[in-house]
Write a protein that holds these residues in place. Sequence first.
Motif, PDB file in Angstrom:
ATOM      1  N   PHE A  75       0.836  -1.198   0.000  1.00  0.00           N
ATOM      2  CA  PHE A  75       0.000   0.000   0.000  1.00  0.00           C
ATOM      3  C   PHE A  75       0.876   1.255   0.000  1.00  0.00           C
ATOM      4  CE2 PHE A  75      -2.695   3.361   1.374  1.00  0.00           C
ATOM      5  CZ  PHE A  75      -3.996   2.994   1.094  1.00  0.00           C
ATOM      6  N   GLU A 113       1.765   3.894  -3.149  1.00  0.00           N
ATOM      7  CA  GLU A 113       1.390   5.299  -2.983  1.00  0.00           C
ATOM      8  C   GLU A 113       2.585   6.210  -3.254  1.00  0.00           C
ATOM      9  OE1 GLU A 113      -1.383   8.365  -2.303  1.00  0.00           O
ATOM     10  OE2 GLU A 113      -1.685   6.208  -2.530  1.00  0.00           O
ATOM     11  N   PHE A 149      -6.234   6.479   6.178  1.00  0.00           N
ATOM     12  CA  PHE A 149      -7.014   6.603   4.943  1.00  0.00           C
ATOM     13  C   PHE A 149      -8.346   7.300   5.208  1.00  0.00           C
ATOM     14  CE2 PHE A 149     -10.117   5.052   1.860  1.00  0.00           C
ATOM     15  CZ  PHE A 149      -9.465   5.309   0.661  1.00  0.00           C
ATOM     16  N   TYR A 202      -7.582   1.602  -4.472  1.00  0.00           N
ATOM     17  CA  TYR A 202      -7.668   1.674  -3.012  1.00  0.00           C
ATOM     18  C   TYR A 202      -8.525   0.560  -2.408  1.00  0.00           C
ATOM     19  CZ  TYR A 202      -5.201   6.146  -2.906  1.00  0.00           C
ATOM     20  OH  TYR A 202      -4.252   7.133  -3.008  1.00  0.00           O
ATOM     21  N   SER A 243     -14.030   3.691   0.569  1.00  0.00           N
ATOM     22  CA  SER A 243     -13.263   3.766  -0.676  1.00  0.00           C
ATOM     23  C   SER A 243     -14.095   3.255  -1.852  1.00  0.00           C
ATOM     24  CB  SER A 243     -11.962   2.972  -0.568  1.00  0.00           C
ATOM     25  OG  SER A 243     -12.214   1.589  -0.393  1.00  0.00           O
TER      26      SER A 243
END
Length: 271
Positions: free
Chosen positions: A16, A20, A85, A150, A178
């Motif tokens: 993750f 990113e 998040f 996501y 998300s």
Amino acid sequence: PEAEAHAPDRAALNEFIETEKSYVKRLMTAYKIYWLGSQALLSEPEHTKIFSNLDEIVLANDNFLQDLVDWENCKYAGKSIADIFLNHISKFSVYSLYCRGQQAAVQFLQEKLQEPAFAAFLRECTGLPECNGLDLGSFLLEPVQRIARYPLLLRHIQKFTQPDSEENSVLALAIAESQDLLNRLNAAMAEAENEVKVLSIQRRLSQARPLSHSRAALSFDAMDLLPSGWKHKLDPALLPADFSGLTRALGARQLLKSGLWVKLKSRRKFL
């Protein structure tokens, strides 16, 4: 054994964060090379049509990444990636405007590529080491592709999370948020695509409008766009001036169906 049990979880978390980092790096490249570099070649409306609010997306995701890096460096004790998040997802609302203009941006970019100076600028940018051979069109797709990843990345993390843990509950909420964001953006893109198609039909029909205010018949090409039973009822003077406007009772006009038409008697085909 305990360390091995947590290894997949750490790998999912690392995926993750690392993806990113790569995404934000590409955003920064698009901004510094294409967004800033093209300002001298494009008018402000043209620049906005191609890049929309890319600068706002860069800012939103750079801030998100900074918090992810701080979490990675143990500066957010008791927090999870899902917590971070959720703290940022409201800021991802900037994607709505960007996604709505995506198709129009791609079409307009293709038109601008016909201009030698602009095409030469893009070729020069694509050849820079920072761009790694990616053209502007590829960079412009990055935000749309990232927002779709996501939910997948969060679900991957959830696979290695204890089902009855608090972290799993937060992950479930982050996944739902998300996915809801992605669904809203997909709906916005579909609506924008429909508007583009409706405006395209409007341009085709507008070409058949008589220059005078006489009740002249539609041209043959424009008549082919209409069902045969309507041909004797419509003339260009009665067509709406703006197909993107609201109808009297059904809201905004929408393209409900498109495709190949075949006349039953003559078997002639129309698109």
